[in-house]
Design an enzyme around this catalytic site. Structure first.
Site, short mmCIF file in Angstrom:
data_model
loop_
_atom_site.label_atom_id
_atom_site.label_comp_id
_atom_site.label_asym_id
_atom_site.label_seq_id
_atom_site.Cartn_x
_atom_site.Cartn_y
_atom_site.Cartn_z
N ILE A 155 0.83 -1.21 0.00
CA ILE A 155 0.00 0.00 0.00
C ILE A 155 0.86 1.26 0.00
O ILE A 155 0.53 2.25 -0.65
CB ILE A 155 -0.96 0.00 1.21
N GLU A 156 1.97 1.22 0.72
CA GLU A 156 2.82 2.41 0.83
C GLU A 156 3.52 2.75 -0.49
O GLU A 156 3.55 3.91 -0.91
CB GLU A 156 3.87 2.21 1.93
#
Length: 354
Positions: A253-254
């Protein structure tokens, strides 16, 4: 059960730290097997919830059952109308909104019907005595101006101010005539997670006479083959007692597993660590090995402090101070979306590992 799976990972990480102290493990079945064994044991025990027709799983599901929207939900929804122009009498976001039209629309989005005009909205819900007790999602009414806004916390509100301006967040410029609470604040929502924590912890502890769920070096949650940097996540997770799959989900996600990613805000690397945090952790965020090790330590710290995977993820995104200040997931749309995205990624990784 989606939240239950996420909660199990957080609790599992905490129990794993005690394993070396008691010198025991649960074998190759891991935490899921331990929980299943605990459930069977609890349900077969005299006077247990199972004999009453309610399993541990059902009790956890009941504890996590949604209880309606919270103040944080209201704020998160309201933020999507930022920048909409003020139009007197406006109720359609495509054309413009006035203050009460904005409030009515936001609450309609979260499933609550409110009257159209300020003079009627000011009677919705229950009264809040003062700004000291105000929580995100509360309505702030200003009778002198026939104006209403939505409190977002920290002395600020989201509102449609006046002709020529757009929906925006600004300071609460004077003491409201009244404050109305239509939905409960976010802090109430986390109590359900705490209840589920207690049930899962009890189940896990009952499953082993030594109160353990695997050694400190055990694989808490496998990372599927083919995931970039899988061995890095596994090593750091085992070293710091954090689910390797959780580290992989955060990285996905990052940065989308990009070790060279740099965000507009300055976050760097695979785990998107800010420069100040990188200095505190003593890592080079652009080095995947150091970044994952630092992220594992940071998540371990948040899990220890908050005892909750959603809150630990919120702290990773918004900082531990924000989680403490709001006594729950902060009412920031980005943070709330982030917590959901990481948990969804975590569940997807779990399915891929089967």
């Amino acid at each position: 059960m989606a939240e239950v799976s996420a909660r199990m990972l957080a609790i599992q990480s905490q129990i794993a730290q005690t394993a070396t102290r008691y010198g025991a493990g649960v074998g190759p079945t891991g935490f899921a097997g331990a929980l299943q064994a605990a459930q069977k044991k609890a349900e077969s025990a005299p006077g247990s919830a199972g004999t009453a027709g309610t399993s541990i799983t059902e009790r956890v599901e009941n504890a996590l059952a949604p209880g309606g929207p919270t103040g944080a939900d209201v704020v998160a929804d309201a933020r999507k109308y930022l920048g909409i122009p003020y139009v007197f009498g406006g109720t359609d976001p495509r054309l413009g909104l006035d203050c009460s039209g904005l409030v009515q629309k936001v609450f309609e989005d979260v499933g609550i019907d409110l009257p159209r005009l300020v003079r009627d909205q000011r009677n919705a819900g229950t009264a809040v005595p003062s700004m000291k007790q105000a929580k995100p999602g509360d309505l702030l009414v200003f009778d002198g101006y026939e104006h209403i806004g939505i409190y977002v916390g920290n002395g600020r509100m989201l509102h449609a101010p006046e002709p020529g301006e757009n929906v925006k967040i600004g300071p609460v410029y004077e003491t409201p005539t009244s404050i109305r609470r239509v939905v409960p604040p976010e802090a109430l929502q986390t109590s359900a997670l705490s209840s589920a924590d207690g049930l899962l912890r009890t189940a896990a502890l009952r499953s082993s006479p030594h109160h353990a769920a695997g050694g400190a070096g055990s694989s808490i949650s496998a990372v599927p083959a083919g995931v970039p940097f899988a061995n890095v996540f596994t090593n750091a997770g085992s070293k710091h007692g954090v689910s390797p799959a959780l580290l992989a989900a955060v990285a996905k996600i990052e940065s989308g597993y990009d070790p060279g990613a740099v965000s507009p805000a300055g976050a760097r690397g695979l785990m998107q660590i800010m420069p100040g945090t990188a200095r505190e952790l003593g890592v080079d965020p652009l080095d995947p090995y150091q970044a994952v090790d630092g992220a594992a330590r940071l998540l371990r710290r948040h899990l220890n402090e908050f005892g909750s995977l959603p809150l630990a993820l919120a702290a990773y995104n918004a900082g531990g101070g924000a989680v403490r200040r709001y006594d729950g997931i902060p009412p920031y749309a980005e943070t709330q979306a982030y917590v959901v995205k990481v948990q969804n990624a975590l569940r997807a990784l779990g399915k891929d590992a089967r």
